[in-house]
Design a protein around this motif. Structure first.
Motif, short mmCIF file in Angstrom:
data_model
loop_
_atom_site.label_atom_id
_atom_site.label_comp_id
_atom_site.label_asym_id
_atom_site.label_seq_id
_atom_site.Cartn_x
_atom_site.Cartn_y
_atom_site.Cartn_z
N SER A 160 0.90 -1.18 0.00
CA SER A 160 0.01 -0.17 -0.04
C SER A 160 1.02 1.44 -0.50
O SER A 160 0.38 2.15 0.25
CB SER A 160 -0.60 0.16 1.18
OG SER A 160 -1.66 -1.22 1.49
N SER A 162 3.19 2.45 2.29
CA SER A 162 3.36 3.10 3.22
C SER A 162 5.03 3.11 3.70
O SER A 162 4.84 4.23 5.21
CB SER A 162 2.86 1.77 4.92
OG SER A 162 3.24 1.05 4.71
N ALA A 272 -5.53 -1.90 10.24
CA ALA A 272 -5.24 -0.84 11.12
C ALA A 272 -5.47 -1.11 13.01
O ALA A 272 -5.92 -2.51 13.04
CB ALA A 272 -6.03 0.49 11.08
N THR A 394 -2.54 5.81 7.65
CA THR A 394 -3.57 5.06 7.47
C THR A 394 -5.19 5.32 7.31
O THR A 394 -5.55 5.67 9.07
CB THR A 394 -2.87 3.72 9.00
OG1 THR A 394 -1.58 3.22 8.63
CG2 THR A 394 -4.47 2.48 8.45
N GLU A 398 -6.63 1.25 4.19
CA GLU A 398 -5.47 1.84 3.59
C GLU A 398 -4.49 2.62 4.05
O GLU A 398 -4.77 3.74 5.23
CB GLU A 398 -6.50 2.64 2.27
CG GLU A 398 -7.30 1.46 1.62
CD GLU A 398 -7.16 0.77 0.24
OE1 GLU A 398 -7.84 -0.04 -0.21
OE2 GLU A 398 -6.00 0.21 0.70
N THR A 399 -3.27 2.65 3.39
CA THR A 399 -2.20 3.58 3.85
C THR A 399 -1.20 4.15 2.44
O THR A 399 -1.87 3.61 1.72
CB THR A 399 -1.02 2.17 3.83
OG1 THR A 399 -1.04 1.20 4.76
CG2 THR A 399 0.23 3.00 4.79
N ASP A 576 -1.31 -4.84 6.60
CA ASP A 576 -1.00 -3.67 6.88
C ASP A 576 0.62 -2.67 7.65
O ASP A 576 -0.80 -2.17 7.73
CB ASP A 576 -1.18 -2.45 5.74
CG ASP A 576 -0.81 -1.98 4.25
OD1 ASP A 576 -0.84 -1.35 4.29
OD2 ASP A 576 -0.18 -2.84 4.15
N ARG A 606 -1.99 -3.03 6.85
CA ARG A 606 -2.10 -2.70 6.44
C ARG A 606 -2.02 -2.61 4.70
O ARG A 606 -1.68 -1.65 4.07
CB ARG A 606 -1.29 -0.84 6.97
CG ARG A 606 -0.86 -0.55 8.30
CD ARG A 606 0.18 0.04 8.58
NE ARG A 606 -0.24 0.64 10.06
CZ ARG A 606 0.99 0.53 10.19
NH1 ARG A 606 1.97 0.44 10.28
NH2 ARG A 606 1.02 0.59 12.10
#
Length: 607
Positions: A160, A162, A272, A394, A398-399, A576, A606
């Motif tokens: 994602s 991060s 998360a 986050t 979703e990151t 994630d 994430r």
């Protein structure tokens, strides 16, 4: 070793494999095997050979499940792409790959055509462009299952982002196998298990149950969209025992229905960190929550807590899974003592061999994979994840990379400079907020339109503040705490351009109701309709496909979007930072993918 489904179909052909909740159709393992054989034959007719890469831009449907098995049967590396991305974002990812074919549907075909330049495209629906081939109209070729080795690449899944630009993670057959076995030892397996898929299939948290259930000989329940009320009802209707969620999704389901079905034995919660109030709520209503931490680079879960551990300590993600070693490295690069903060470094058979194209080698050190996550190990060996080494956002599982958003903002002709941070958000955990430098007449509309032209909706700022300058430190770098304070305390209406109330981070998909009507090519043996409104007992042989006549009452708005619960399909992971399933919200596809900070949509991920 051949593809797992061919082994499973030979061992338990009549056992339930898949319930397609969109059509209320049931598939036995023999029926699924036949459908996958035809799907693999169509890929072959479209020019796909062993060793090739096939990209998919599809929502979470029965055909999507078939494609994962078909790729494994052909010895093909499947690359599930995020259908929520813009053409620019998608094109940047495709440029890092060596795709032979991209499979899309009627909704993702326009983006695929714009993003893909030289790779053939095939649509599972009637093609809208002359250059796009029809997946369903090609004659399936005869195929022979390919033998796999444990080190062979099975998937390429993008993180994602991060820790910056999303990276293409290579996931091997051995990674998936080790993850499935280790997860079984932590969560347990019941012969009657049914795993509801809620996370997007471009997150490892959404993908993992497909292969795990095949290995275990249990069933999955597939629905294309995510609505919190409908998902809660599906738990009851289909006697679901396991579900992967991100916190936003779980909270929405509890808000809509008060509690969850007593058929559940595992709620894998990631994507998360979950706040203490949500864990307390699960304890009060006997929801078997298993907070988990995972990432794309570990094929999903790294550590998972059982309910009793979570209720005792809401911050824990439990002990590392079987064969997984986690080292907490202090600032001096040496292992930290229990209770001391440091970066989490993971090693073991679930860890990726690397990124496709040899990108991101700095993510590995002598102790293993550097996750970029900060945490500590308790005296009992359990892990607590505290934050990131960087300042990624986050939101809904979703990151989001602030740097990517800043680049887009600063490409606007009226914006001189910009800073992006995450602000606390009761629903999404965090929301994207931007402080921009520009003329007084600058309004939110052109900024929002500009962002939406270049970014997925869940990445677009929801709060925009215009200022004369950006706060900076003595060294000249942006003072992020000061930026956050300015955005948080800016209560002057003149200063706040606008709070952009966009449906955001649903970890999953802007999947439309039409997805429910899409079916893969029928297997050679046709589906049989059940004359009775109720489904047959699991102890009886299940026909290749059985359609149940009663209709499911649709309590959802369908998939509201991606990244949002109802626009959500999560994530994995979001593993994630949290493996929710590896994985993000689709009302939360919650999700759903790690070292890139990616978390699998599994509880603490994430992906």
């Amino acid at each position: 070793m051949r593809d797992w489904l061919s082994h499973r179909a030979a061992a338990t052909p009549d056992d339930l494999a898949v319930i397609d909740a969109d059509t209320d159709t049931r598939w036995s393992y023999s029926g699924l095997d036949a459908a996958v054989d035809e799907t693999a034959g169509r890929l072959t007719s479209l020019g796909v050979d062993a060793g090739d890469q096939v990209g998919t831009l599809l929502p979470r449907t029965f055909l999507g499940v078939c494609l994962f098995h078909a790729a494994q049967r052909l010895g093909v590396t499947l690359v599930p792409l995020n259908h929520r991305l813009t053409a620019d974002e998608l094109g940047a990812q495709i440029d890092q790959l060596d795709l032979t074919l991209v499979v899309c549907d009627i909704d993702t075909e326009p983006t695929a055509v714009e993003a893909v330049e030289e790779v053939p495209i095939a649509s599972v629906d009637d093609p809208q462009w002359a250059a796009v081939k029809s997946f369903k109209d090609v004659e399936p070729a005869a195929i022979e299952p390919v033998d796999w080795e444990r080190d062979d690449p099975q998937l390429i899944v993008f993180t994602s982002g991060s820790t910056g630009r999303p990276k293409p993670v290579v996931v091997t057959m051995g990674n998936l196998r080790a993850s499935a076995i280790a997860s079984a030892f932590r969560l347990g397996v019941d012969p009657d298990d049914r795993w509801l898929l809620t996370l997007s299939l471009y997150h490892v948290g959404g993908i993992a149950p497909i292969f795990r259930s095949t290995l275990y000989g249990t069933a999955i329940v597939v629905r294309s969209g995510f609505d919190s009320g409908q998902a809660a009802d599906d738990l009851d209707r289909y006697d679901v025992t396991v579900v992967s969620l991100v916190p936003t999704m779980l909270r929405g389901m509890l808000d809509r229905r008060g509690t969850l079905s007593d058929s559940l034995r595992v709620v894998l919660l990631g994507g998360a960190p979950a706040d203490e109030s949500l864990i307390q709520r699960c304890e009060n209503y006997s929801v078997p929550v298993h907070p988990t931490y995972g990432m794309t680079e570990t094929a999903s879960q790294v550590a998972t807590a059982r309910p009793a551990e979570a209720f005792d300590d809401a911050e824990t993600v439990g002990r590392p899974l079987l064969w997984t070693d986690v080292t907490v490295l202090g600032e001096d690069g040496e292992p930290a003592a229990a209770g001391e903060l440091g970066e989490l470094v993971v090693s073991g058979p679930t860890v990726t061999p690397g990124y496709y194209g040899d990108r991101g080698d700095d993510a590995f050190c002598a102790s293993g994979l550097r996750t970029g996550d900060v945490g500590y190990r308790a005296e009992d060996g359990s892990l607590c994840v505290v934050n990131r080494l960087d300042d990624r956002i986050t939101s809904g599982g979703e990151t989001i990379d602030p740097g990517e958003v800043v680049s887009v903002l600063e490409s606007h002709e009226a914006i001189e400079a910009a800073a992006v941070v995450g602000l606390p958000d009761e629903k999404w955990g965090e929301r994207v907020a931007a402080l921009v430098v520009g003329p007084e007449e600058l309004t939110a509309d052109p900024i929002d339109s500009h962002c939406r032209d270049h970014l997925a909706g869940f990445k677009c700022p929801r709060t925009i503040v215009v200022n004369d300058e950006l706060p900076r430190t003595a060294s000249g770098s942006i003072d992020r705490p000061a930026v956050r304070e300015t955005l948080t305390t800016a209560d002057d209406a003149a200063a706040v351009v606008e709070s952009v109330d966009a449906e955001t981070t649903s970890s999953s998909n802007d999947e439309t109701a039409t997805a429910a009507n899409r079916r893969p090519p029928p297997p050679s043996s046709p589906a049989e309709k059940n004359s009775s409104p109720s489904s047959p007992p699991d102890s009886e042989p299940i026909p290749d496909a059985e359609s149940i006549d009663d209709e499911i009452s649709d309590t959802s708005d369908d998939d509201a979007g991606d990244g949002a619960v109802d626009d959500n399909d999560i994530g994995d992971d979001a593993a994630d930072g949290n493996d929710a399933g590896d994985d993000a919200v689709d009302d939360s596809d919650g999700g759903g993918d790690a070292v890139d900070g990616d978390r699998c949509c599994q509880p603490c991920c994430r992906c």
